[in-house]
Structure formats: C-alpha cells, structure tokens
Design an enzyme around this catalytic site. Sequence first.
Site, short mmCIF file in Angstrom:
data_model
loop_
_atom_site.label_atom_id
_atom_site.label_comp_id
_atom_site.label_asym_id
_atom_site.label_seq_id
_atom_site.Cartn_x
_atom_site.Cartn_y
_atom_site.Cartn_z
N ASN A 130 0.63 -1.12 0.01
CA ASN A 130 0.18 -0.06 -0.12
C ASN A 130 0.85 1.38 0.19
O ASN A 130 0.56 2.12 -0.64
CB ASN A 130 -0.89 -0.21 1.24
CG ASN A 130 -1.95 -0.92 1.12
OD1 ASN A 130 -2.16 -1.44 0.22
ND2 ASN A 130 -2.74 -1.22 2.25
N HIS A 144 -15.75 3.48 -14.44
CA HIS A 144 -15.31 2.74 -13.26
C HIS A 144 -16.92 1.88 -12.91
O HIS A 144 -16.61 1.17 -12.03
CB HIS A 144 -14.99 3.71 -12.19
CG HIS A 144 -14.71 2.95 -11.02
ND1 HIS A 144 -15.40 3.13 -9.67
CD2 HIS A 144 -13.61 2.25 -10.38
CE1 HIS A 144 -15.08 2.35 -8.74
NE2 HIS A 144 -13.71 2.07 -9.17
#
Length: 722
Positions: free
Chosen positions: A57, A468
């Site tokens: 991350n 998206h």
Amino acid sequence: MSQAKVAPDTINLQDPQYYFNRELSWLEFNYRVLHEALDERTPLLERLKFCAIFSSNLDEFFMVRVAGLKQQVEADVSKLTPDGRTPSEQLTAIGERLRPLVQQQDHLFEYTLRKQLIAQGIYLINYVDLDQEQRTYLHQYFDDQIFPVLTPLAVDPSHPFPYISNLSLNLAVVVREPDTDEERFARVKVPRVLPRFVALPKELRHQEDDQAAVWTGVPLEQVIAHNLEALFPGMIVQECHPFRLTRNADLAVEEDEADDLLLAIEQELRKRHVGKSAVRLEIQSSTPSHIRQRLMEDLILEENDVYEIDGLLGLKDLFYFMSIPRPDLKDEPWSPVIPSFLQRVKEVVDGNGDGTIQLEGEDIFSLIRHSDLLVHHPYDSFSGSVQQFITQAAYDPNVLAIKMTLYRTSGDSPIVNALIAAAENGKQVAALVELKARFDEENNIIWAKRLEQSGVHVVYGLVGLKTHTKIVLVVRREGNKIRRYVHIGTGNYNPKTAKLYTDLGLLSCREELGADLTDLFNFLTGYSRQKSYRKLLVAPVNMREQMIAMIHREIDHSQKGGTGRIVAKMNALVDFQMIKTLYEASQAGVKIDLIIRGICCLRPGIEGISDNIKVISIIGRFLEHSRIFYFHNGGEEEIYIGSADWMTRNLSRRVEAVTPIEDPNLVQELQEILGIMLADNRQAWELQADGTYLQRHPGENGIEQSAQKIFMEMSLKSSGTS
C-alpha cells in the site's frame, strides 16, 4: 475536539477545522492494516501477509499521492486543501506520521515475528549466522543461479550514475583498487526474476528435535552481498549497503491530443519503466552518511524523502511465506459457496467431449425472470453466479447481444474467454475497457487486443472520464419479445479479487433497469448525451445531485418531526460538498452511520456540527469493497448499491452507476448486512473527533461479533452446506 453549542446558521461549515486531511486519513487506514499484523489474534503467517499489504500500500501511496504532492510543490501550487494545508505542509505531515509507523512495522517483523517463525520451524536467518556447510551450498547456488544474472554497474567520470528502476532493491557497493587504494562506487541490482528468499534444501535446514525445520532460508540480497568478490575480481570489496527506490509511477496522458488512446497509454507505460522522478529512498539505518549523501545527490532527493529501516527492506515480499504449507498458521480456508437459489443452475459444459457446448440443468435467465437476485462475494461464489451469467449468455442461442464494462480483470479471466466465445458464436459483443485503471493498464491492453482480434467491439472509454462502473447488459430473444437482463455490481469482473474483496451484485430483468443500461452503454460507446435515467444514479450525470437531494429529504423529515436516518457504506468519503451536506443533516437531527473502510475526511462527533454522525471502519481478512446507501425516507425506505464512493473523482470525473434495490426481500437482506456490520466488535474501528481510530472490543459478555465471520456462517447455512 468539542466546542460550545452554537446555532447552525452561525457556523461556517467551510472552516478547515471540520475536515481531516485526505493523505493523513489514508495513513490512518494503512495503520489499521498494520494493526492486523500487530494483533496477536491474527494467525502468524497472516500477520506477515498484513505486513506485506502495509508495505505494498505504501509503495502505491508514494508512487501516486506523494509524487503528486511533490509535483505540486515544484509547480508552486498554493491552493489549500479543505483542511487548510499546502502541498509542502502535507508532505511534512506525512513524514511525521509515517516514520513511526514504518519503524513499528520494522521492529514488529525483526524482533517479534521472526522469533515466532523460528518457534514454528520457519527460519529466516541472516547470512552471517549460517554454518559452513550452509555457506558452501549458497556459494555454489550463487555461482550457478545468481551470478549469471547480475550486472554490476560502475559509477565514475566515464560511467554516470545508472538509472535505478522503480521499486528495485539494490546494493550500493564500495570497492578499492589494491594498487592505488583508490575507492570506487558501484551499484548492483538485486534481480526480480529470482526469488527474494533463497530456501535451503531439506538436509541443510535447521534441526528441531532431530527433524528438519519446515523452512530455512536467507534473503537474496545477503547471498549476493557475501559473494561480491566474484563480481569485482582483483578489487577489494570495502562495504555494501542495500537501498530501495520508489519513483513517480502515475500516468499523464493528454487525452485531447491522443488520437489513439491505446497507443498513448502504451507510450506512457514505457515512460513509467524508463524514468520518472524519484520520490522515496529506503536505506538501512546502519548506512554510512557518505553513502546516504551520495545516493540522495545522485537521485535528487531531500532528507525528508529518506526512510531508514533497521532490518529488511521491501517487506511486501513477505507474501512469499503464505506459500509455506502450514495451514495451522493461516486463516481457516474459505471456499465461496453457491447460494441455494442458484444451485439449480448447472455449468456450461462440453457434453460430448468434441467441443459441442450444451447447458446442463436450469438456465440462469429463468431464475432472474422469477425474481431479482442479490449476490454477496466472496461469501457467494463469483464463478457460480456472475461468471455463470456471462458464460451462459455467451452460449445461449437466444442471446443476441452482450455489453459490459471491464475496469480490472485477470489476463486468464473466464469472463474474457466467455466474451470471445460469444463473439465467435455470432453474438453482438461490446466491451468498454478502461485503459486508465491505475497499475492495470498494461494488463488491460493485452487482453483488450485479444478481445478485438476475436471480433468483440472494444471501446476505450470517454475522454476526460474514467469508466469505473460495473455493469453487464444481456439482450435475449424470448418468443416474440426481446428481454434485457442486467448485472449491476460494486466490484470488478475479476475472479481472483472476487475471492478477496467483499462486493455485491444485482441480477435483474426489470425493464427500466434494462432501458437505463441501454442508454448508458449508448453514452459510453457512441455520441449519446443522455441526461436522465429512469432508475439509475449515474455519475457524472445525476448521481451527485440525487444523493444530495436524498440527504436533504432526510433533513426535511427530521425537521417536520419525523425520523431522519442514513446509513452509508463505502470505501472513502472525501468530497467536500457531500461532507458539508452530511454536516447539515446532522445539525437537523438526522442520525447517520457511516461504514468507511479507508479515507474519511469528515470529522464526526463535533458538538453542533456532527454529533449525530458515527463513523466506523472494518478491516479484516477480506477487503471491504461494497457500497451500500440507505435512506429511511419517512418509512418508505430506499437502498442502493453500486460502484461509486463519495469522492470528487467518483462523482465528477468517473462514469459510475448506482442502482436502487426494489425487491422487498433484497432490501431486508441489505439492511441485515448493514446491521451486522454496525454491530461488529472484532474488526471494527470507531473514528474519533480528533482523527484517531479506536478498535472495538467485546463487551462484558466477551462475545466477539466479526461481521465477516458471521457472513461466512450465514452463507454456509443458506447454501445448505453448514
């Protein structure tokens, strides 16, 4: 924080004190990920996995968010964030918050987890602690397997400082000329094509009660570092220090000037690999100042860009240890189950073994005609539901057309193969492929070309907007009638992540939803400028306005003496207008519960501002990815699912779709899901007014309620396999 109660109309809701910083809120999310590694209740190898996720991350955070802030500083951007910070103030705050977290992770792994691994017969040891027999083996392994791959690069007046690739692990080496005592600098890249951890054969593993340990090995960079003489014959190796570099890896495509978006993305991907500015340097704490300074100067980095680590660099490679066959050190395995309402549907099979496809059992379309279906992954099987829906459509002779959006999927995806089969079967197939899906661009280009070559109509999205939304439209002839079947979901059509992410999907043949998806696909693939939809909330067309209108409707109910109630689950809450509207609702007495996995810029619990708002975050073995929006609406309850978070990019710069759930049974099911999550006291964290998160714990009865565990149990029970 709290303040004296004042009239709502005297409060300036644009005051920066009422907003959390987006980047710092993300760091708090990543700390919650790290806490899963710190939590002794987490199985040992899963703790390593969470360390790896924390590091992975962070890599993306630096490649995109920190890189973007550094670009803003270079461009003298002075615009303040809603919380009142400049780009350079954000960079400073990031460093101040992140360094203790990185050190905490480093110490956890070095001084706790490595010891616990040894207690379980898993020895990740340092080269200096090897015995002679083990060293002899690794020396031979180096000669045979590593040495031929290495390329030492000298750095001197005739050899400029080499390009250091993004996320690469390297050795900074100082060698000395024996005749002149002159020191020289070189760089050796630790090759990614080799395993990061070199395992010793069984006979050379550490022994436990006269039995070989489960695994014994050393980090690859240490094997290289202790055999450097082979790379620099005739020189004396003085010192060697590992370092790791992170670069800006975001794509910058000028779409208005890109005649061919596919070509433009491919060119930008090549640039990603060959050179954007460095944004972070990771080194070991023991690295001498002259090496540190040399690297900073050559990479054009400042002190704030350097992160010191006591132990191993690049802990995202700890994913490796999940391959060790110790199920007792991992979460209990979970296999998604086929829900009972889909168990009558059999797979598309090659019945005769000659390539002739036939359908066994009931087709999925008849079930959808009977009632809307809701699937909840990874508790419900993706392959047995959504994938089966698309696969059956590909082979059903009555299906005329399939249209779908693909944001992220795997290269070997059965979904892609089904679309190819559908085109080969003569159906009209259209796929909207989002090439700008960050870090999946290269993968998406590969299989988009495969689709095109098979006859699928491939569209690469709209200029200025990312697509998206997660939607499928199947057009089917049934007698003299054309019927449209839809899937509208919260997650990507990716069978791999469908086992790791929690997502929801609606399967329906409601006429208005089919008509809406037809209009939406025309908007995506043609020149349609559709401005209204029958049921769907679509960004950037009407979603923001409709969501705000529904919040205001709750305000009206509350102000008229009724009940105002909102429950919303999403990945992130960042959009200033949405937060401001939620504050107004709280001031009007609307009770609001937010379940937000990641970034939350709303500050809850401020008297007179947000004292009716509670925020929790759930971090567990599955990544919470579903979006659910519930509005009480004076008892005429409305509930929605879809692809959009309440972020400016989702509401204004992406194509998103959120659908109402109208079947009363499914409404009740979604309410139950929200209720179970709100009651979680195992993986839930409560956001405080000062920005910290406090993890919930079981009450006096000591009974843990893990929402994810409860959903697994419910899924097994409903499928009849418990």
